[in-house]
Motif scaffolding. Structure first.
Motif, mmCIF file in Angstrom:
data_model
loop_
_atom_site.group_PDB
_atom_site.id
_atom_site.type_symbol
_atom_site.label_atom_id
_atom_site.label_comp_id
_atom_site.label_asym_id
_atom_site.label_seq_id
_atom_site.Cartn_x
_atom_site.Cartn_y
_atom_site.Cartn_z
ATOM 1 N N ASP A 41 0.828 -1.199 0.000
ATOM 2 C CA ASP A 41 0.000 0.000 0.000
ATOM 3 C C ASP A 41 0.862 1.248 0.000
ATOM 4 O O ASP A 41 0.474 2.285 -0.505
ATOM 5 N N ASN A 42 2.019 1.178 0.606
ATOM 6 C CA ASN A 42 2.909 2.327 0.660
ATOM 7 C C ASN A 42 3.759 2.324 -0.596
ATOM 8 O O ASN A 42 4.922 1.986 -0.588
ATOM 9 N N SER A 43 3.123 2.686 -1.731
ATOM 10 C CA SER A 43 3.720 2.470 -3.037
ATOM 11 C C SER A 43 5.018 3.216 -3.255
ATOM 12 O O SER A 43 5.996 2.653 -3.715
ATOM 13 N N LEU A 44 5.041 4.512 -2.930
ATOM 14 C CA LEU A 44 6.222 5.315 -3.224
ATOM 15 C C LEU A 44 7.421 4.863 -2.398
ATOM 16 O O LEU A 44 8.530 4.746 -2.905
ATOM 17 N N ASP A 45 7.191 4.599 -1.107
ATOM 18 C CA ASP A 45 8.300 4.157 -0.269
ATOM 19 C C ASP A 45 8.842 2.816 -0.744
ATOM 20 O O ASP A 45 10.049 2.600 -0.819
ATOM 21 N N SER A 46 7.927 1.897 -1.082
ATOM 22 C CA SER A 46 8.352 0.575 -1.543
ATOM 23 C C SER A 46 9.115 0.667 -2.854
ATOM 24 O O SER A 46 10.166 0.054 -3.024
ATOM 25 N N LEU A 47 8.557 1.437 -3.783
ATOM 26 C CA LEU A 47 9.205 1.581 -5.083
ATOM 27 C C LEU A 47 10.557 2.251 -4.946
ATOM 28 O O LEU A 47 11.533 1.859 -5.582
ATOM 29 N N GLU A 48 10.633 3.272 -4.094
ATOM 30 C CA GLU A 48 11.895 3.993 -3.931
ATOM 31 C C GLU A 48 12.971 3.088 -3.344
ATOM 32 O O GLU A 48 14.112 3.062 -3.812
ATOM 33 N N LYS A 49 12.619 2.301 -2.325
ATOM 34 C CA LYS A 49 13.597 1.409 -1.712
ATOM 35 C C LYS A 49 14.081 0.360 -2.707
ATOM 36 O O LYS A 49 15.268 0.073 -2.808
ATOM 37 N N GLN A 50 13.137 -0.216 -3.443
ATOM 38 C CA GLN A 50 13.502 -1.229 -4.422
ATOM 39 C C GLN A 50 14.395 -0.646 -5.509
ATOM 40 O O GLN A 50 15.370 -1.250 -5.933
ATOM 41 N N SER A 51 14.053 0.573 -5.956
ATOM 42 C CA SER A 51 14.831 1.215 -7.017
ATOM 43 C C SER A 51 16.252 1.503 -6.559
ATOM 44 O O SER A 51 17.213 1.248 -7.280
ATOM 45 N N LYS A 52 16.376 2.052 -5.364
ATOM 46 C CA LYS A 52 17.692 2.436 -4.878
ATOM 47 C C LYS A 52 18.567 1.219 -4.631
ATOM 48 O O LYS A 52 19.783 1.280 -4.753
ATOM 49 N N ASN A 53 17.952 0.109 -4.263
ATOM 50 C CA ASN A 53 18.733 -1.086 -4.000
ATOM 51 C C ASN A 53 19.149 -1.806 -5.273
ATOM 52 O O ASN A 53 20.224 -2.395 -5.337
ATOM 53 N N ASP A 54 18.293 -1.787 -6.286
ATOM 54 C CA ASP A 54 18.483 -2.648 -7.450
ATOM 55 C C ASP A 54 18.833 -1.917 -8.735
ATOM 56 O O ASP A 54 19.250 -2.569 -9.692
ATOM 57 N N TYR A 55 18.667 -0.616 -8.795
ATOM 58 C CA TYR A 55 18.775 0.062 -10.091
ATOM 59 C C TYR A 55 19.759 1.216 -10.023
ATOM 60 O O TYR A 55 19.670 2.075 -9.146
ATOM 61 N N ARG A 56 20.701 1.229 -10.958
ATOM 62 C CA ARG A 56 21.648 2.325 -11.111
ATOM 63 C C ARG A 56 21.482 2.874 -12.526
ATOM 64 O O ARG A 56 21.868 2.208 -13.490
ATOM 65 N N PRO A 57 20.898 4.060 -12.690
ATOM 66 C CA PRO A 57 20.567 4.583 -14.027
ATOM 67 C C PRO A 57 21.741 4.604 -14.996
ATOM 68 O O PRO A 57 21.590 4.222 -16.160
ATOM 69 N N SER A 58 22.917 5.027 -14.521
ATOM 70 C CA SER A 58 24.052 5.183 -15.430
ATOM 71 C C SER A 58 24.494 3.859 -16.030
ATOM 72 O O SER A 58 25.090 3.825 -17.112
ATOM 73 N N GLU A 59 24.220 2.741 -15.343
ATOM 74 C CA GLU A 59 24.624 1.438 -15.847
ATOM 75 C C GLU A 59 23.748 0.955 -16.991
ATOM 76 O O GLU A 59 24.090 -0.014 -17.677
ATOM 77 N N HIS A 60 22.617 1.612 -17.198
ATOM 78 C CA HIS A 60 21.672 1.178 -18.227
ATOM 79 C C HIS A 60 21.651 2.121 -19.437
ATOM 80 O O HIS A 60 20.807 1.967 -20.306
ATOM 81 N N ARG A 61 22.556 3.079 -19.464
ATOM 82 C CA ARG A 61 22.593 4.011 -20.594
ATOM 83 C C ARG A 61 23.388 3.405 -21.746
ATOM 84 O O ARG A 61 24.432 2.786 -21.527
ATOM 85 N N THR A 62 22.895 3.613 -22.954
ATOM 86 C CA THR A 62 23.562 3.085 -24.148
ATOM 87 C C THR A 62 23.854 4.235 -25.107
ATOM 88 O O THR A 62 23.147 4.444 -26.083
ATOM 89 N N ASN A 63 24.896 5.008 -24.795
ATOM 90 C CA ASN A 63 25.293 6.124 -25.643
ATOM 91 C C ASN A 63 26.238 5.628 -26.738
ATOM 92 O O ASN A 63 27.249 4.975 -26.451
ATOM 93 N N GLU A 64 25.903 5.947 -27.971
ATOM 94 C CA GLU A 64 26.728 5.503 -29.089
ATOM 95 C C GLU A 64 28.086 6.186 -29.093
ATOM 96 O O GLU A 64 29.104 5.585 -29.412
ATOM 97 N N HIS A 65 28.094 7.472 -28.722
ATOM 98 C CA HIS A 65 29.346 8.231 -28.678
ATOM 99 C C HIS A 65 29.428 8.982 -27.345
ATOM 100 O O HIS A 65 29.226 10.200 -27.296
ATOM 101 N N PRO A 66 29.720 8.285 -26.242
ATOM 102 C CA PRO A 66 29.786 8.951 -24.936
ATOM 103 C C PRO A 66 30.943 9.946 -24.871
ATOM 104 O O PRO A 66 31.978 9.756 -25.517
ATOM 105 N N THR A 67 30.764 10.984 -24.089
ATOM 106 C CA THR A 67 31.789 12.016 -23.958
ATOM 107 C C THR A 67 32.634 11.774 -22.714
ATOM 108 O O THR A 67 32.151 11.272 -21.692
ATOM 109 N N SER A 68 33.890 12.138 -22.792
ATOM 110 C CA SER A 68 34.803 12.020 -21.651
ATOM 111 C C SER A 68 34.573 13.180 -20.690
ATOM 112 O O SER A 68 33.820 14.109 -20.974
#
Length: 477
Positions: A41-68
């Motif tokens: 029932d506590n959707s935001l808290d549950s989702l936030e905890k799960q996201s922070k534990n399991d998901y790192r945004p930068s690891e899922h980026r697929t840039n064809e020409h990333p910049t240094s």
């Protein structure tokens, strides 16, 4: 039923843009269009905890020409150091020498903090939604979609508002850049050859400006930004040589400006510091985005350099030329010396190449929508090229209608820059962290309210004063 875009639809749109399917927990839409975790029932808290534990945004980026890091720093410097730095002596004229000195440092600190706020909110919302990256308008929409229920219906309006003002801001920059290049070339040519109307030079610049803005990838813009940075540093170095030569005493200029001209200072200063539009595109495109923030990260390194340069140019430029300072200090350099003419040409070329980076932001927002209307790849490319030609031509037309550089810079800063740089970030942060709190004694909330009031006051008074000066210019303009 609300007309706003549901959160799940927003996630699907973002994952389509990034070309991958993103993992997310089992979610459904509640009757009030909110997001609900079916297991809690506590959707935001549950989702936030799960996201922070399991998901790192930068690891899922697929840039064809990333910049240094260096590429990003160069882009950040060029995104902030443009015509605004050369207008800072004019800003000091409106504020007074000492008010300008203190005010510029404070303005730089506030704008840099707002950039950090936007990046932090983006990271928080990326983890919460489990998406690799978000643009500025998407951050605004996602903050509302995961914020108070009463505000969720306004997420689509927030997206359109941020997109509109972001495009207006960047188009304003492009118009000023166009006019700046034309004015400085006009000064050089008129001294040695013949004086022509500035619109002639604008027309001459139109074709090469269109061609250079056909470059689509940020990685390929880096050489142009690097070349522009070298020219800018060289031009500023020579400009300092002229400004510091036979520098008058501080008593020869006004120490504190009047209340009637302070709003003009605000508009010019916020215009100069407003590089927030390029912050998320740069961070999202980095090979090592974790190096962007932090005390000694790319953002702080770049903005400390920018603030120091703005303060020095504004202080010594106003002290040297006083109330006769122009909207661009390069126009005050002696016309009968070769070195000063080299500075004008160097800065004109630098700003010419910097136009591309400012143009990248609005075209990157609008182009995907235009391409979606065509099925074949050839049709998409033709539509994209046509859009770029029309957008560059549009800035050319606006630049041809600008009567004076100084007031226009102040107006662009007061109207659009203050909204995207000072007003939107605190609102987004307040809404983003509403579900999790604002820290001890709600320090984040009070800080955001103070920045918001500051931005609103600058917006109202800066806009009014800038428009008044454009409609009724002083005799010496």
């Amino acid at each position: 039923m609300s007309e706003r875009q549901p959160l799940l639809q927003l996630q699907e749109q973002i994952e389509q843009e990034h070309g991958r399917t993103i993992a997310r927990p089992d979610l459904r839409t509640s009757p009030d269009n909110g997001l609900v975790d079916v297991q809690s029932d506590n959707s935001l808290d549950s989702l936030e905890k799960q996201s922070k534990n399991d998901y790192r945004p930068s690891e899922h980026r697929t840039n064809e020409h990333p910049t240094s890091n260096l590429d990003t720093l160069v882009h950040l410097l060029k995104g902030n150091i443009g015509t605004g730095i050369l207008a800072m002596p004019d800003a000091f004229k409106n504020a007074g020498l000492y008010i300008g000195l203190v005010g510029t440092l404070i303005m730089g600190a506030i704008c840099t903090h707002c950039m950090h706020m936007l990046v932090n909110c983006s990271h928080e919302l990326c983890m919460r939604l489990q998406v690799p990256a978000l643009s500025f308008p998407e951050v605004a929409a996602a903050s509302l979609d995961t914020g108070p229920i009463a505000l969720r219906r306004y997420s689509r309006a927030a997206t359109k508002t941020i997109t509109t003002f972001l495009c207006v801001t960047q188009f304003g920059f492009c118009c000023v850049y166009f006019l700046f290049v034309a004015l400085n070339v006009q000064e050089v040519v008129s001294h040695y050859f013949v004086k022509l109307d500035v619109r002639i030079y604008l027309m001459i610049l139109l074709i090469p400006m269109i061609l250079i803005n056909m470059v689509r990838n940020l990685k390929f813009i880096t050489p142009m930004s690097l070349f522009a940075s070298i020219l800018t540093v060289t031009g500023l170095g020579i400009t300092f040589y002229y400004m510091l030569d036979n520098l008058p005493h501080v008593d020869t200029v006004t120490h504190m400006g009047s209340w009637s001209t302070l709003p003009l200072y605000f508009g010019t200063a916020i215009y100069a510091f407003e590089g927030i539009g390029v912050v998320l595109p740069l961070e999202n495109n980095m090979a090592n985005p974790q190096d962007f923030g932090g005390t000694t990260g790319v953002l702080n390194t770049g903005m400390v350099t920018v603030a120091s340069a703005y303060t020095a140019v504004g202080f010594f430029g106003y002290l040297k030329y006083g109330d006769k300072v122009e909207g661009s200090v390069t126009l005050n350099l002696p016309p009968d010396e070769i070195l000063s003419q080299v500075v004008r040409l160097a800065m004109a070329v630098a700003i010419f190449f910097s136009y591309t980076l400012q143009f990248y932001v609005p075209v990157n927002i609008i182009e995907p929508t235009v391409r979606d209307h065509f099925e074949t790849e050839r049709g998409k490319d033709l539509a994209a090229n046509g859009l770029r030609i029309m957008m560059v031509t549009f800035t050319f037309v606006l630049a041809a209608c600008i009567p004076n550089l100084g007031p226009i810079i102040s107006l662009v800063g007061a109207v659009s820059s203050s909204i995207v740089a000072l007003i939107a970030p605190p609102i987004i942060e307040m809404i983003t962290f509403w579900p999790v709190g604002y820290g001890r004694y709600n320090w984040m909330l009070w800080k955001d309210i103070a920045i918001l009031i500051f931005g609103l006051l600058g917006f109202v008074f800066g806009t009014y004063t800038s428009v008044a000066q454009i409609l009724n210019p002083p005799v010496n303009i």
